[in-house]
Write an enzyme that holds these catalytic residues in place. Structure first.
Site, PDB file in Angstrom:
ATOM      1  N   GLY A  65       0.952   5.397   1.040  1.00 27.76           N
ATOM      2  CA  GLY A  65       0.796   6.263   2.341  1.00 27.76           C
ATOM      3  C   GLY A  65       1.385   7.588   2.185  1.00 27.76           C
ATOM      4  N   ALA A  66       0.330   8.272   3.528  1.00 31.25           N
ATOM      5  CA  ALA A  66       1.052   9.679   3.555  1.00 31.25           C
ATOM      6  C   ALA A  66       2.680  10.388   2.985  1.00 31.25           C
ATOM      7  CB  ALA A  66       1.133  10.286   4.756  1.00 31.25           C
ATOM      8  N   VAL A 111       4.408   1.295   0.791  1.00 33.08           N
ATOM      9  CA  VAL A 111       5.373   0.176   1.893  1.00 33.08           C
ATOM     10  C   VAL A 111       5.627  -1.416   0.865  1.00 33.08           C
ATOM     11  CG1 VAL A 111       4.267  -1.323   3.960  1.00 33.08           C
ATOM     12  CG2 VAL A 111       3.940   0.697   4.331  1.00 33.08           C
ATOM     13  N   GLY A 171       5.161   7.837   1.601  1.00 34.11           N
ATOM     14  CA  GLY A 171       5.763   6.099   0.960  1.00 34.11           C
ATOM     15  C   GLY A 171       4.854   5.070   1.293  1.00 34.11           C
ATOM     16  N   GLY A 202       0.473  -1.320  -0.054  1.00 39.12           N
ATOM     17  CA  GLY A 202       0.056  -0.476   0.078  1.00 39.12           C
ATOM     18  C   GLY A 202       0.486   1.032   0.370  1.00 39.12           C
ATOM     19  N   ASP A 237      -3.526   9.195  12.678  1.00 42.39           N
ATOM     20  CA  ASP A 237      -3.760   8.781  11.735  1.00 42.39           C
ATOM     21  C   ASP A 237      -3.894   7.102  12.053  1.00 42.39           C
ATOM     22  OD1 ASP A 237      -4.003   8.931   8.968  1.00 42.39           O
ATOM     23  OD2 ASP A 237      -2.294   7.628   8.328  1.00 42.39           O
TER      24      ASP A 237
END
Length: 303
Positions: free
Chosen positions: A19-20, A24, A22, A17, A143
Site C-alpha cells: 500500500g501507500a 502487508v 507499507g 499486498g 482510501d
C-alpha cells in the site's frame, strides 16, 4: 518504556499486498499455533526524540478503534517493532486479524453470476456502518476501495488499511492527495480542501460496483477521471470551479447531468436515488453516513 513487543512472535509466510505506506504479509502467530494474522510493515523515520508523535498518535488511534470491537472494522491484535533497517529508521509491524479475501477478489470470484440483491444490500449497509463508525470518531478513511474492504468467511464486510486514516476536527480540512484514482472525489482531483465527504463519494462508487462488478468511473488519469465524473454530475458551473488551479473548466466539454442508473443500469430505483444523493459534485450536499443508512434502500426488503 518501549510501547511495542518484538516481531519475533510472528513468522512471515508471504506478501499479501503493498500500500501507500507499507507492505502487508500473511504471517503465523508463533504463540498461538495455527493462528494466521496479517502483518503490516511500516518504516518510520526517527526523530531526535525517537518515534515521532504522529506515529504514536496513529497507533493510539488504531488501539482506540479496536477497543470498540466494531464488527465492520478489521481487528488490530498487536503492535511490534523490528530492527533499525537504516540509519534513523525503525520498522513497525501492525498485526491485524487475517481475512483471506478482499472485496475486489470476491467480485472477481462471483463473476457473471453476480450477487443477490440481499447480499448487495448487506455489503452496502456494512460498508456504510463502518464509515459511520469512523466518522463518529472523527476519522476519515481517505482510501476506500474494494481492495481495502475485507470479506470474512461468513461473508461480512470489514474496513481495513487505516494507514491513511487521520483524525480530524470539524473545522479542519485535509489537502494531501491519497485516494485511489477510480474512487477519488472531484474535490480531491481538483486539489481542493476536503473533509469526510470524500468517504461518502468513494462508498457510492463501491456500492455501484456491487451491482455491476465494474468500476463506475475507471479513469486513466486525473483529467480523464474528472471527465468520467462529469458524464454523471454534469460539467460544474463557472461559480463552482476553483479559480486558483491551472486546469480550466473550459478544458472540458459541456455535459448535462445524468442519473447513476444511466451509467449503471443494474441499479434498482432505491439504489439510484441513494447514489444520486451521494454522488453530487458539491461535497457539502452529500449526506452523512448515518443519513445514508436511513435511506429506503436499506429499509426495504430483502433486509
Amino acid at each position: 518504556m518501549n510501547p511495542f513487543t518484538r516481531v519475533a512472535n510472528y513468522e512471515e509466510l508471504n506478501i499479501i499486498g503493498t500500500g501507500a505506506y507499507g507492505t502487508v504479509y500473511k504471517a503465523r502467530d508463533l504463540k498461538n499455533p495455527g493462528k494466521i494474522v496479517a502483518l503490516k510493515k511500516v518504516r518510520v523515520a526517527l526523530t531526535e526524540d525517537g518515534v515521532p508523535m504522529s506515529t504514536l498518535r496513529e497507533i493510539a488511534l488504531l488501539k482506540q478503534l479496536d477497543a470498540f470491537k466494531h464488527p465492520n472494522i478489521v481487528k488490530l491484535l498487536d503492535v511490534c517493532h523490528g530492527q533499525l533497517e537504516r540509519e534513523r529508521q525503525l520498522v513497525l509491524f501492525l498485526v491485524f486479524e487475517h481475512l483471506e479475501e478482499d472485496l475486489a477478489g470476491y467480485l472477481n470470484r462471483v463473476g457473471d453470476r453476480g450477487m443477490s440483491p440481499k447480499t448487495i444490500q448487506k455489503f452496502a449497509k456494512e460498508l456504510m456502518t463502518g464509515v459511520d463508525f469512523l466518522h463518529t470518531h472523527r476519522i476519515i478513511h481517505r482510501d476506500l476501495k474494494p481492495q481495502n474492504l475485507l470479506v470474512s468467511a461468513d461473508e461480512h464486510i470489514k474496513l481495513a488499511d487505516f494507514g491513511l486514516a487521520k483524525t480530524y476536527d470539524f473545522e479542519m480540512k485535509l489537502t494531501s492527495v491519497v485516494v485511489t484514482l477510480w474512487y477519488r472525489a472531484p474535490e480531491v482531483l481538483l486539489n481542493q480542501p476536503y473533509n469526510s465527504a470524500v468517504d461518502i463519494w468513494s462508498s457510492a462508487c463501491i456500492i455501484a460496483e456491487l451491482f455491476s462488478r465494474r468500476a463506475l468511473f475507471p479513469g486513466s488519469s486525473e483529467r480523464n477521471q474528472l471527465e468520467k465524473i462529469f458524464t454523471l454530475t454534469g460539467t460544474p458551473r463557472h461559480n463552482q470551479w476553483p479559480s486558483e488551479i491551472p486546469l480550466l473548466r473550459d478544458h472540458f466539454p459541456h455535459r448535462s447531468q445524468k442519473r447513476p442508473i444511466d451509467l449503471c443500469p443494474e441499479l434498482d430505483e432505491y439504489a439510484n436515488d441513494l447514489l444520486t444523493q451521494m454522488l453530487v459534485f458539491d461535497p457539502c450536499r452529500r449526506p452523512p453516513a448515518i443519513e445514508c443508512l436511513n435511506h429506503m434502500f436499506f429499509l426495504q426488503e430483502p433486509i
